[in-house]
Design a protein around this motif. Structure first.
Motif, PDB file in Angstrom:
ATOM      1  N   LEU A  67       0.795  -1.036  -0.109  1.00  0.00           N
ATOM      2  CA  LEU A  67       0.137   0.018   0.024  1.00  0.00           C
ATOM      3  C   LEU A  67       0.641   1.309  -0.003  1.00  0.00           C
ATOM      4  N   ALA A  68       2.086   1.151   0.752  1.00  0.00           N
ATOM      5  CA  ALA A  68       2.951   2.405   0.721  1.00  0.00           C
ATOM      6  C   ALA A  68       3.312   2.770  -0.690  1.00  0.00           C
ATOM      7  N   GLU A  69       3.774   1.604  -1.155  1.00  0.00           N
ATOM      8  CA  GLU A  69       4.166   1.777  -2.796  1.00  0.00           C
ATOM      9  C   GLU A  69       3.148   2.369  -3.478  1.00  0.00           C
ATOM     10  N   LYS A  70       2.021   1.564  -3.621  1.00  0.00           N
ATOM     11  CA  LYS A  70       0.887   1.912  -4.434  1.00  0.00           C
ATOM     12  C   LYS A  70       0.468   3.311  -4.248  1.00  0.00           C
ATOM     13  N   TYR A  71       0.150   4.030  -2.975  1.00  0.00           N
ATOM     14  CA  TYR A  71      -0.340   5.205  -3.060  1.00  0.00           C
ATOM     15  C   TYR A  71       0.815   6.285  -2.399  1.00  0.00           C
ATOM     16  N   ARG A  72       1.994   5.816  -2.434  1.00  0.00           N
ATOM     17  CA  ARG A  72       3.296   6.528  -1.984  1.00  0.00           C
ATOM     18  C   ARG A  72       2.568   7.601  -0.836  1.00  0.00           C
ATOM     19  N   THR A  73       2.602   6.791   0.205  1.00  0.00           N
ATOM     20  CA  THR A  73       2.129   7.361   1.559  1.00  0.00           C
ATOM     21  C   THR A  73       2.472   6.291   2.440  1.00  0.00           C
ATOM     22  N   LEU A  74       2.554   7.116   3.942  1.00  0.00           N
ATOM     23  CA  LEU A  74       2.895   6.343   5.274  1.00  0.00           C
ATOM     24  C   LEU A  74       1.737   5.361   5.363  1.00  0.00           C
ATOM     25  N   VAL A  75       2.220   4.097   5.817  1.00  0.00           N
ATOM     26  CA  VAL A  75       1.237   3.106   6.299  1.00  0.00           C
ATOM     27  C   VAL A  75       1.620   2.579   7.697  1.00  0.00           C
ATOM     28  N   PHE A  76       0.810   2.969   8.671  1.00  0.00           N
ATOM     29  CA  PHE A  76       1.085   2.172   9.949  1.00  0.00           C
ATOM     30  C   PHE A  76       0.582   0.921  10.476  1.00  0.00           C
ATOM     31  N   VAL A  77       1.282   0.126  11.030  1.00  0.00           N
ATOM     32  CA  VAL A  77       0.613  -1.365  11.541  1.00  0.00           C
ATOM     33  C   VAL A  77       0.992  -0.854  12.990  1.00  0.00           C
ATOM     34  N   ILE A  78      -0.367  -0.971  13.570  1.00  0.00           N
ATOM     35  CA  ILE A  78      -0.511  -0.700  15.129  1.00  0.00           C
ATOM     36  C   ILE A  78      -0.774  -1.939  15.850  1.00  0.00           C
ATOM     37  N   ALA A  79      -0.290  -2.262  16.871  1.00  0.00           N
ATOM     38  CA  ALA A  79      -0.684  -3.453  17.761  1.00  0.00           C
ATOM     39  C   ALA A  79      -0.285  -2.969  19.294  1.00  0.00           C
ATOM     40  N   ASP A  80      -1.287  -3.345  20.015  1.00  0.00           N
ATOM     41  CA  ASP A  80      -1.043  -3.130  21.552  1.00  0.00           C
ATOM     42  C   ASP A  80       0.398  -4.159  21.905  1.00  0.00           C
ATOM     43  N   GLY A  81       0.945  -3.780  23.105  1.00  0.00           N
ATOM     44  CA  GLY A  81       2.194  -4.619  23.514  1.00  0.00           C
ATOM     45  C   GLY A  81       1.886  -6.273  23.602  1.00  0.00           C
ATOM     46  N   THR A  82       0.524  -6.526  23.939  1.00  0.00           N
ATOM     47  CA  THR A  82       0.191  -7.976  23.868  1.00  0.00           C
ATOM     48  C   THR A  82       0.697  -8.852  22.571  1.00  0.00           C
ATOM     49  N   ILE A  83       0.239  -8.151  21.545  1.00  0.00           N
ATOM     50  CA  ILE A  83       0.511  -8.810  20.026  1.00  0.00           C
ATOM     51  C   ILE A  83       2.016  -8.737  19.748  1.00  0.00           C
ATOM     52  N   GLY A  84       2.662  -7.804  20.258  1.00  0.00           N
ATOM     53  CA  GLY A  84       4.124  -7.517  20.299  1.00  0.00           C
ATOM     54  C   GLY A  84       4.718  -8.720  20.824  1.00  0.00           C
ATOM     55  N   GLN A  85       4.226  -9.044  22.051  1.00  0.00           N
ATOM     56  CA  GLN A  85       5.129 -10.060  23.014  1.00  0.00           C
ATOM     57  C   GLN A  85       4.387 -11.525  22.855  1.00  0.00           C
ATOM     58  N   MET A  86       3.340 -11.575  22.628  1.00  0.00           N
ATOM     59  CA  MET A  86       2.843 -12.912  22.640  1.00  0.00           C
ATOM     60  C   MET A  86       3.373 -13.853  21.533  1.00  0.00           C
ATOM     61  N   MET A  87       3.316 -15.090  21.578  1.00  0.00           N
ATOM     62  CA  MET A  87       3.846 -16.005  20.763  1.00  0.00           C
ATOM     63  C   MET A  87       2.723 -17.099  20.243  1.00  0.00           C
ATOM     64  N   GLU A  88       2.546 -17.104  18.693  1.00  0.00           N
ATOM     65  CA  GLU A  88       1.651 -18.216  18.123  1.00  0.00           C
ATOM     66  C   GLU A  88       2.362 -18.668  16.738  1.00  0.00           C
ATOM     67  N   PRO A  89       1.737 -19.964  16.551  1.00  0.00           N
ATOM     68  CA  PRO A  89       2.131 -20.691  15.091  1.00  0.00           C
ATOM     69  C   PRO A  89       1.538 -19.369  14.092  1.00  0.00           C
ATOM     70  N   ALA A  90       2.634 -19.438  13.143  1.00  0.00           N
ATOM     71  CA  ALA A  90       2.099 -18.450  12.027  1.00  0.00           C
ATOM     72  C   ALA A  90       3.327 -18.874  10.841  1.00  0.00           C
ATOM     73  N   GLU A  91       2.481 -18.611   9.852  1.00  0.00           N
ATOM     74  CA  GLU A  91       3.429 -18.650   8.343  1.00  0.00           C
ATOM     75  C   GLU A  91       4.024 -17.587   7.743  1.00  0.00           C
ATOM     76  N   LEU A  92       4.998 -17.708   7.337  1.00  0.00           N
ATOM     77  CA  LEU A  92       5.925 -16.730   6.648  1.00  0.00           C
ATOM     78  C   LEU A  92       5.688 -16.873   5.297  1.00  0.00           C
ATOM     79  N   PRO A  93       5.596 -15.607   4.407  1.00  0.00           N
ATOM     80  CA  PRO A  93       5.758 -15.749   3.114  1.00  0.00           C
ATOM     81  C   PRO A  93       7.002 -15.846   2.594  1.00  0.00           C
ATOM     82  N   GLU A  94       7.166 -16.181   1.026  1.00  0.00           N
ATOM     83  CA  GLU A  94       8.387 -16.240   0.441  1.00  0.00           C
ATOM     84  C   GLU A  94       9.003 -15.004   0.595  1.00  0.00           C
ATOM     85  N   MET A  95      10.474 -15.183   0.334  1.00  0.00           N
ATOM     86  CA  MET A  95      11.160 -13.742   0.393  1.00  0.00           C
ATOM     87  C   MET A  95      10.997 -13.092  -1.165  1.00  0.00           C
ATOM     88  N   ARG A  96      10.794 -11.782  -1.387  1.00  0.00           N
ATOM     89  CA  ARG A  96      10.729 -11.192  -2.396  1.00  0.00           C
ATOM     90  C   ARG A  96      12.261 -10.620  -2.725  1.00  0.00           C
TER      91      ARG A  96
END
Length: 372
Positions: free
Chosen positions: A156-185
């Motif tokens: 989105l930042a590249e598409k619109y030449r704009t700032l894009v914020f991803v905001i999360a409270d500290g719980t999400i920053g510190q918690m651990m969950e199973p997740a899948e990463l994308p391929e390297m671009r």
């Protein structure tokens, strides 16, 4: 790729790397420091640029410079650090350069504490700096969404030449969950045509946020407002709904508050109570049309309950969107306290009972949850 157990902060960082982040500038602050630490290792391993600046003010201006040069750039911080960066964000908005910002929110005001909060909502959605602008704001509620929305933020930042914020409270920053990463671009090293230039033999292209003439600055602002309207009208609004069939009360919440509310909603649905959940994922552009349509879509709807980890910030956007069609109540915790499902269940029951009362009336509550 197979799922792996990941901490939220590491997920933000690794997702940014895999999305093509070429340059990272930042300054350590809890509860997002692991993000910076991961970047300090991985960016160097990959031959990309990492620099821990001497302050948040220095970091954001480095981001501005790299963005103006056409690099895919990112920074991250937490609430007091985001406050220090706001002047730089405003410069970037005026210069129409893309950048990604991760804000892992903590309790405030002031230095506050290192506990999770959602009190940066107004700060990032209403402007994120002086002047008439909005960044796009994405709000994950899981570690997987932290990954997915960080990748989306770069697009989105590249598409619109704009700032894009991803905001999360500290719980999400510190918690651990199973997740899948994308391929390297792949990193292409190609620079966009609008990027600043000036080397010998090249056409000069200057990027600035300084416009001394009033008419010239007004034109910039008209162009900026046009871009913001384009974003609002381009299907960039994202949200999630659950259990809306026959709902008499719909809980509106984002991030960790939405996770807690979802548990409360599921429990009450099992008990036979007609309650549903609406979770904004884009906090700007806000899903105001979708909220406004709820009373027509759900004839049984009697009231909305907004749950936040602050004193009531998103609730004003909800009330504006719903425009008095049904009553809107608020329940929140502050100071880094996470509400528990039992508290939200109690507020849902009170909301069902309070339908038809004046919005200024306060219902009895347990003395800890702010309710109005």
């Amino acid at each position: 790729m197979p799922k792996q157990l990941m901490k939220g902060n590491i997920a933000f960082a690794e997702a940014a790397i895999r999305a093509g982040c070429e340059v990272y500038f930042g300054y350590p602050i809890t509860p997002q420091t692991e993000l910076l630490e991961h970047m300090s290792m991985r960016m160097v391993e990959l031959g990309r640029v990492f620099l821990q600046a001497e302050s948040e003010v220095a970091a954001v201006n480095m981001v501005y410079g790299a963005a103006a040069a056409g690099a895919k750039v990112m920074t991250s911080s937490s609430s007091p650090g985001i406050s220090l960066m706001q002047e730089g964000f405003s410069y970037m908005a005026a210069s129409n350069v893309p950048a990604v910002v991760v804000d892992v929110m903590r309790g405030g005001p002031g230095l506050g504490n290192i506990q999770p909060s959602q009190a940066d909502y107004n700060q990032v959605t209403k402007s994120a700096g002086h002047g008439d602008f909005h960044p796009i704001v994405l709000a994950p509620s899981t570690v997987q969404e932290a990954i997915d929305l960080t990748v989306l933020a770069f697009d989105l930042a590249e598409k619109y030449r704009t700032l894009v914020f991803v905001i999360a409270d500290g719980t999400i920053g510190q918690m651990m969950e199973p997740a899948e990463l994308p391929e390297m671009r792949p990193i292409t090293n190609s620079k966009p045509s609008w990027a600043v230039t000036g080397a010998k033999g090249r056409t000069h292209n200057v990027i600035t946020s300084l416009y001394m003439g009033a008419e010239e600055l007004e034109k910039l602002n008209f162009d900026l407002q046009g871009k913001l309207q384009q974003i609002q009208q381009a299907s960039e609004v994202r949200y999630e709904e659950a259990h809306l069939d026959g709902a008499e009360v719909v809980v509106v919440a984002f991030g960790t508050a939405a996770r807690v509310a979802q548990t409360a909603v599921k429990r009450l649905r099992k008990a036979g109570l007609p309650v549903g959940l609406f979770r904004p994922i884009t906090l700007w552009p806000f899903p105001e049309k979708e909220l406004a349509a709820l009373p027509q879509r759900i004839p049984s709807l009697r009231s909305l309950l907004v749950v936040e980890m602050n004193a009531g910030q998103m609730v004003h956007d909800v009330r504006e969107a719903i425009a008095g069609q049904v009553p809107v109540r608020f329940a929140g915790r502050m100071g880094g306290i996470i509400p528990v499902p039992e508290e939200i269940e109690e507020e849902i029951r009170l909301t069902l009972k309070s339908t038809g009362l004046s919005l200024s009336n306060k219902e009895p509550h347990n003395g800890r949850v702010i309710a109005r």
